[in-house]
Every structure is written in structure tokens, then in C-alpha cells.
Write an enzyme that holds these catalytic residues in place. Structure first.
Site, PDB file in Angstrom:
ATOM      1  N   HIS A 123      -7.877  -4.312   0.417  1.00  0.00           N
ATOM      2  CA  HIS A 123      -7.056  -3.106   0.307  1.00  0.00           C
ATOM      3  C   HIS A 123      -6.152  -2.917   1.529  1.00  0.00           C
ATOM      4  O   HIS A 123      -5.790  -1.796   1.868  1.00  0.00           O
ATOM      5  CB  HIS A 123      -7.911  -1.856   0.062  1.00  0.00           C
ATOM      6  CG  HIS A 123      -8.591  -1.859  -1.275  1.00  0.00           C
ATOM      7  ND1 HIS A 123      -7.894  -1.961  -2.461  1.00  0.00           N
ATOM      8  CD2 HIS A 123      -9.902  -1.794  -1.612  1.00  0.00           C
ATOM      9  CE1 HIS A 123      -8.745  -1.950  -3.466  1.00  0.00           C
ATOM     10  NE2 HIS A 123      -9.966  -1.859  -2.982  1.00  0.00           N
TER      11      HIS A 123
ATOM     12  N   GLU B 111       0.877  -1.175   0.000  1.00  0.00           N
ATOM     13  CA  GLU B 111       0.000   0.000   0.000  1.00  0.00           C
ATOM     14  C   GLU B 111       0.912   1.222   0.000  1.00  0.00           C
ATOM     15  O   GLU B 111       1.981   1.204   0.623  1.00  0.00           O
ATOM     16  CB  GLU B 111      -0.910   0.004   1.226  1.00  0.00           C
ATOM     17  CG  GLU B 111      -1.853  -1.195   1.317  1.00  0.00           C
ATOM     18  CD  GLU B 111      -2.817  -1.293   0.155  1.00  0.00           C
ATOM     19  OE1 GLU B 111      -3.109  -0.243  -0.468  1.00  0.00           O
ATOM     20  OE2 GLU B 111      -3.283  -2.406  -0.136  1.00  0.00           O
TER      21      GLU B 111
END
Length: 470
Positions: A424, A284
Site C-alpha cells: 500500500h 495513492e
């Protein structure tokens, strides 16, 4: 529902229609040529008719091809991919009967077969589930017993690769490098020291006590090497008192005895897919531009012998050294406060480098994530020369380029569930990618792509997909 006879009739009518349309085009072209010509220049009329016929027939050919591709070729490819997924990844496919309506009884027949397979699989899973639960309970009990023994245990294959380590050994090995199943034992202990001790086991002795340096010459370990009487390989016992053991650290028992069967090392291109070790990762970041943005989290898991190794995972927050944009936080949920005490990117990337040692690196849209790793590799001298697989390209090889190849779409086709709270996040996406990889590997083998070289050769045909994504 169409029967086989009706399907044959439809195919006959299709060809009859093509023939009739072709005749009409030729007749119309001849008539147009006749009207265009005069008594003194008949040749020009026939030339015009010939050109007009060629264009008309070409238009019919293109139209028929488009119809055939959309209503026959694509549905057949999807049905074939669905059946391979069912047969080799144990995922019940969703067959679109409406899409395959021009294939006669093929789709309903396949649906009946998969339904029966699912019933048989459910019956088998019921029995296997009870056995698995019992084995898992026994494994957990064994791990608890081992934590009570003040000696760390490592089992090593004849090829000097780790095939079992307990929770205490994980803490000791971790003082040298990230503990990894299938890793060379020489990544942790001096090769010369260990081979000298091992040579003594090759004789009549069954045990040998020896002082061995750590692989990075920072620590010294008191080891006992013990020859295994009923299995190949040998055992290493480590006295925890001399190795700064943290007994309160609870780690699972990690093992894979199939590693004892591994033979000599071979070139990566010739290695079977099932023999490869994979480090599957995701990042990320603060944004989508590797040259300007930075990592805020790295997640990774390891896959050995086609299975995710529970207990070998990396979940590391990273301090990017800059504010995290609100738009990025909205995607991955990581705030500045969460990374305030986290290591800087160079440290986190170096840790993953150890985690991925001697493994094939796997990611979904790998060029994006690898760009961040390579940036820090250039700065700190780390060589990212690992072989790389991209699950975007593996998806294209298995399911064809006409399908969607996002991680969500791939997981949906393979029956991989991503918990909403993990979507995510670097570790959540790494687990999902690893799960997809484990289900893709047997499908690739069923297509005849048995070695790493075979798969790489096929993925190169779809490189355009990654260029479009990036």
C-alpha cells in the site's frame, strides 16, 4: 488414490447414471401423462408427458453440466495454469489434490513432475547463483570505476536508442528529461545536430567532437561521438564539467545490450511482448473518487526486455492541496506533514509523463489510476495516448475469470512477495505489479499470445471485470 482404471470406471458409472436417470424421468412422465389422460383425450396425455420429459431431461443436463464444470473443467483449468506458471514463470505451484480428486492420477502425476522440476531448478540455481553474485560484484566494481572518470558515457544502438548509461550520464541526461534505458537519444539531444555528427562517423572517421543542443533547446553539450569497433552502435562521451555534473550523486550502471539487436520500428500491435518497454505505476490518493479526490503519491518502475530496470524508478510524494482524510492515511500511511513540501499534482503527473514516454503503461486496475492522470492531462495539455495494459485483465487471460484477481491474489499465485512495509505504498505496489507482469509475459507467449495486439484482443474479452471493480 484413484488409478486410471478407477477413473474410467467412475466415468462409465457417471454416464450409466445419466442414462438411468433419463429413463426414469421419461417413464415417470409417461405415467403422469397416462394418469392425466382419459379414453376420449389420449393425445393431451402424451403431450403433457412430452413436456414433462423435456423439462426433466433439461434439469438432468443442467445438473450434470454443473457437476462437470465444478469437479472437472475448473480443476483442469487450474492445473493447466499452475503448470504454465511453473514452466514459464519458474514458480512452484500449489496443487490442490482434494479439489482435483475426480481427475484420477492426473494431479498427483503433475505434482510429481513439478517436484522433480523444482529439485532440478534448485540444483541449477545453486550454480547460477554463484555466477550471478560474481557478475553483480563485477558490475558494481565497474560502476565505481566509471564514477571516477570525469566523462559521462552513453552507448547508443544503431537505431539510436540508449543501451547503456553510467551514473554521471544519468545526471546529465536528467537535466533534459528523465533518463531511460531504450529511450531514443533524440529525446535528450537535438536530432538534427546529432545526425549531422553521426553522418561523419559513417565515413572513415572513428571519432568526432561536436557541440549539440539539448532536445528542449535549454542547454548545449560538448559531445564526442565514437564508433564502436567490436560492436554495433556508437558511444557518446560527455564532458561533465560543461554539463553541470553532480559527481557526488551515486547512480547505478544501467544497461541492456540486447537492445542493439532491435530492428526497425513496427506498429505496436505487431510488436512481440518481449520487445516492448513498460512503465508500471501505482498511485495513492486521498480517496476513491477521481473526480473529487487527489493524488498523494506516484510510484513507478520501468520494464525492458522482460526485466525490471534497477535504477529507473519514480517515487514521488504529491501535495494534494487539501487535508488527507484519516481513513486514507490509515491505508497508505501518508500524513499532511509528509507532503507539505512536495510538488503539486500537475507537476508530479508531468514528471511521470516523461518517465513513461514511448512505453506501454501498466497498472493493476488501470482505469482508476489513469482517471487521475487524465484529469491533470486535460488541465495541462498532456496527451495520455500511451498503450495501456491492465494486470487484472492479464490475470484473467492466464488464470480464468473464476479466480480472484486482486494484486495480493495474483502475487500469491505467481510467487511474488510484497514486503509488508511496502504494501500500500505507490512504489511497493508498482514493483509488485511489475514483478507480476514479468512472470505473466512468458506465460502469455506460451498460450500463443506473442504480440501486443494478441494480448489486447484477449483482454477485451474480460472488460467486465474492470467495470465490476470500479
Amino acid at each position: 488414490m484413484l488409478t486410471g482404471v478407477n477413473l474410467r470406471l467412475r466415468i462409465f458409472l457417471m454416464f450409466a447414471g445419466v442414462a438411468a436417470a433419463s429413463c426414469l424421468v421419461v417413464l415417470a412422465a409417461l405415467y403422469a401423462g397416462y394418469r392425466r389422460s382419459d379414453e376420449t383425450d389420449i393425445g393431451s396425455g402424451f403431450l403433457f408427458a412430452g413436456i414433462l420429459s423435456a423439462f426433466g431431461l433439461l434439469a438432468i443436463l443442467v445438473g450434470v453440466w454443473l457437476l462437470f464444470d465444478e469437479n472437472v473443467a475448473k480443476p483442469i483449468n487450474r492445473l493447466a495454469a499452475a503448470m504454465r506458471t511453473r514452466a514459464h514463470a519458474d514458480v512452484a505451484p500449489g496443487l490442490d489434490l482434494e479439489e482435483a480428486r475426480y481427475l484420477g492420477d492426473l494431479a498427483p502425476a503433475l505434482q510429481a513432475v513439478t517436484g522433480r522440476l523444482s529439485e532440478m531448478s534448485d540444483e541449477t540455481d545453486g550454480t547460477a547463483g554463484e555466477d550471478t553474485t560474481r557478475l553483480m560484484a563485477e558490475r558494481a566494481h565497474l560502476a565505481l570505476l566509471l564514477t571516477e572518470i570525469p566523462v559521462a558515457i552513453v552507448l547508443v544502438s544503431p537505431a539510436h536508442r540508449i543501451m547503456l548509461y553510467d551514473g554521471q550520464a544519468a545526471d546529465i541526461l536528467g537535466q533534459v528529461q528523465v533518463p531511460r534505458l531504450s529511450a531514443s537519444i533524440f529525446d535528450y539531444f537535438s536530432k538534427n545536430d546529432l545526425l549531422d555528427a553521426f553522418a561523419q562517423l559513417e565515413g572513415s572517421r572513428k571519432e568526432v567532437d561536436v557541440s549539440v543542443r539539448g532536445a528542449r533547446d535549454r542547454l548545449t553539450f560538448q559531445l564526442r561521438l565514437k564508433k564502436l569497433s567490436e560492436a554495433s552502435g556508437y558511444m557518446i562521451l560527455i564532458d561533465g564539467a560543461d554539463a553541470r555534473l553532480a559527481p557526488e550523486a551515486a547512480r547505478p550502471l544501467i544497461f541492456d545490450f540486447d537492445l542493439s539487436e532491435r530492428g526497425s520500428e513496427r506498429a505496436i500491435e505487431n510488436m512481440p511482448l518481449k520487445d516492448l518497454t513498460f512503465a508500471v505505476f501505482d498511485t495513492e490518493t486521498t480517496g476513491l473518487m477521481p473526480n473529487k479526490d487527489e493524488i498523494v503519491q506516484i510510484g513507478a518502475v520501468r520494464v525492458v526486455n522482460g526485466r525490471i530496470v534497477e535504477g529507473e524508478a519514480l517515487d514521488q510524494l504529491v501535495n494534494p492541496g487539501r487535508p488527507i482524510p484519516p481513513a486514507s492515511t490509515k491505508v497508505h500511511g501518508i500524513f499532511d506533514e509528509m507532503v507539505a513540501d512536495a510538488p503539486e499534482p500537475a507537476v508530479a503527473v508531468a514528471h511521470f509523463h516523461d518517465f513513461a514516454r514511448e512505453a506501454v503503461i501498466v497498472a493493476h486496475n488501470a482505469p482508476f489510476d489513469m482517471a487521475f492522470l487524465q484529469k491533470h492531462g486535460r488541465r495541462s495539455g498532456l496527451a495520455w495516448d500511451h498503450p495501456i495494459l491492465d494486470t487484472v485483465l492479464l490475470s484473467a487471460v492466464v488464470f480464468g475469470t473464476n479466480e480472484e484477481h486482486t494484486l495480493d491474489a495474483l502475487c500469491a499465485r505467481l510467487g511474488v512477495t510484497i514486503p509488508e512495509q511496502l504494501r500500500h505504498t505507490a512504489l511497493g505496489d508498482a514493483y509488485a505489479t511489475a514483478e507480476a507482469l514479468c512472470r505473466l509475459l512468458p506465460i502469455l507467449s506460451s498460450q500463443g499470445y506473442d504480440t501486443f495486439g494478441d494480448v489486447i484482443q484477449q483482454t477485451r474479452k474480460h472488460g467486465r471485470l474492470l467495470k465490476d471493480l470500479n
